[in-house]
Design an enzyme around this catalytic site. Sequence first.
Site, PDB file in Angstrom:
ATOM      1  N   ARG A 107       0.848  -1.192   0.000  1.00 41.28           N
ATOM      2  CA  ARG A 107       0.000   0.000   0.000  1.00 41.28           C
ATOM      3  C   ARG A 107       0.882   1.240   0.000  1.00 41.28           C
ATOM      4  O   ARG A 107       1.751   1.404   0.864  1.00 41.28           O
ATOM      5  CB  ARG A 107      -0.924   0.003   1.221  1.00 41.28           C
ATOM      6  N   HIS A 152      -2.767  10.962   0.704  1.00 40.16           N
ATOM      7  CA  HIS A 152      -2.499  10.602   2.092  1.00 40.16           C
ATOM      8  C   HIS A 152      -2.037  11.881   2.811  1.00 40.16           C
ATOM      9  O   HIS A 152      -0.854  12.094   3.042  1.00 40.16           O
ATOM     10  CB  HIS A 152      -1.418   9.518   2.138  1.00 40.16           C
ATOM     11  N   GLU A 198      -7.601   8.478   5.918  1.00 38.42           N
ATOM     12  CA  GLU A 198      -7.976   9.073   7.198  1.00 38.42           C
ATOM     13  C   GLU A 198      -8.443  10.533   7.085  1.00 38.42           C
ATOM     14  O   GLU A 198      -7.937  11.426   7.772  1.00 38.42           O
ATOM     15  CB  GLU A 198      -6.821   8.993   8.187  1.00 38.42           C
ATOM     16  N   ASN A 338      -7.885   1.747   9.327  1.00 40.97           N
ATOM     17  CA  ASN A 338      -6.614   1.951  10.031  1.00 40.97           C
ATOM     18  C   ASN A 338      -6.906   1.868  11.521  1.00 40.97           C
ATOM     19  O   ASN A 338      -7.590   2.741  12.074  1.00 40.97           O
ATOM     20  CB  ASN A 338      -6.006   3.308   9.705  1.00 40.97           C
ATOM     21  N   TYR A 340      -5.242   1.216  15.402  1.00 42.83           N
ATOM     22  CA  TYR A 340      -4.057   1.112  16.249  1.00 42.83           C
ATOM     23  C   TYR A 340      -4.400   0.928  17.724  1.00 42.83           C
ATOM     24  O   TYR A 340      -3.725   0.182  18.430  1.00 42.83           O
ATOM     25  CB  TYR A 340      -3.206   2.386  16.122  1.00 42.83           C
TER      26      TYR A 340
END
Length: 513
Positions: A107, A152, A198, A338, A340
């Site tokens: 990616r 991004h 995001e 995403n 975490y």
Amino acid sequence: MGFLWFYGVVLILEAILLPNLSESSHLKSVKDSSAFPPNFLFGTASSSYQYEGAYLSDGKGLNNWDVYTHIPGEIIDGSTGDVAVDQYHQYKKDIDLMVSLGVNSYRFSISWARILPKGRFGDVNMAGIGYYNNLINAFLLEGIQPFLTLTHFDLPQELEDRYNGFLSSESQKDFGYYADVCFKYFGDRVKFWTTFNEPNLQVTFGYRLGYFPPSRCSGPFGNCTRGNSEKEPFVAAHNMILSHATAVDIYRTKYQKEQGGSIGIVMSCHWFEPISNSTADKLASERALAFSSNWFLDPIILGKYPKEMVEILGSTLPEFSKSDQEKLKNGLDFIGINHYTSYFVQDCIYSLCENGRGSSKTEGFCLQTQQKNGVPIGQPSGMEWLFVYLEGMEKIVTYVKDRYNNIPMIITENGYAQVNNPKLSIEEYLHDVARVEYISGYLNSLITAIRKGADVRGYFVWSLLDNFEWRYSYTKRFGVHYVDYDTLERTPKLSATWFKEFIAKHKISKSNL
């Protein structure tokens, strides 16, 4: 003291540590490959600004991060991404690392300003097109599927200078034009596209807190020279949602049938646990999700903003016109997640909250904290916001599955941070047992969600290499390969060796992709 010496250290650490690690409960449970569907994507993730460098090489224009990182005081150590880890020049070495890992996908994102230095107000930079063509072709020669993100966090500075970027509806035209160029030149070989990475964080950090460019905010959220923290995040988000819809519409109508790819969006997806069993705190955790990932996913998939946002914000939320709603019906093919870490959430409507993230009206009246009665939600990492809460992976994937009718999901980022401490030896960086346990534990949690029916089709570790970590610069390390920032030499960490063995055990196929 070169590469061979470092690699010897890794081999010694492997011999000592891998047998012990393989007996851990996490690794025992991930040995069964039956949980993963055929053609499951295993890869590593990156982004153009954090990796490429080549600041103004070969016709690239300035982007917002090029400008922002050169403003004194904005980046923690005064560094920039001008060189980053120089993947622009060293991509063949990095592909060799990917081949060594055995991944079947990578990616990465395109630098918008490398393709269109002036947005739609200038020519296509064919040198930029040539670079990405060479990169994509090199991946495919090794059986590695390119998994491409259009933006991004970066956009040409020209668009900020002309009309404040995503605060203007003109940005929708720009993004559509850019997406069309990328589909035209790369879509014959790229089968996985995502529009934004995001955007929920991008608007929060860029327009509410002022941490990211364009560094707009107002008190009490931040100390910026311009902006409105209680209005602008929703304007920018609205334009990003419609920019996504514009790009998807172009892909659906002009390219998808012939090129045969799929298109989605990548969201930052924290999990939120109510801090108590009270109804108020449980509702607050729902609001936290509404004001976070659902903020974008609901309009794109369901055609409207979450009811919690509508009830609290009212006219602060922009409205979708009938033509907008028609365009939004194109939706997406998959959801990039995403994930975490996780947070506790406390209600701030019916109880008094201290000021903090999430506690204000425009954040949903839901205070987010990672401690409960002084006890953290999980083990800390090298990043102050990243606590290890393994259950969060299963819970967020299951939540997305249930809310959006099990649209295919791909874990587009999941990773663990180390502090870049000058006092640590190279051996200590390479001996990243905590990262191995984090990755294996989160994979274990993901497998639980898959076994319960979640349609998950890929997992990407963040990140292939240590890299430029935005405002934290080079002070944090997320890579499964260590990067010496003086020489840019890459060395595999224990986590790279573990991930390689994991992929090999699961016999991830390249030929069937």
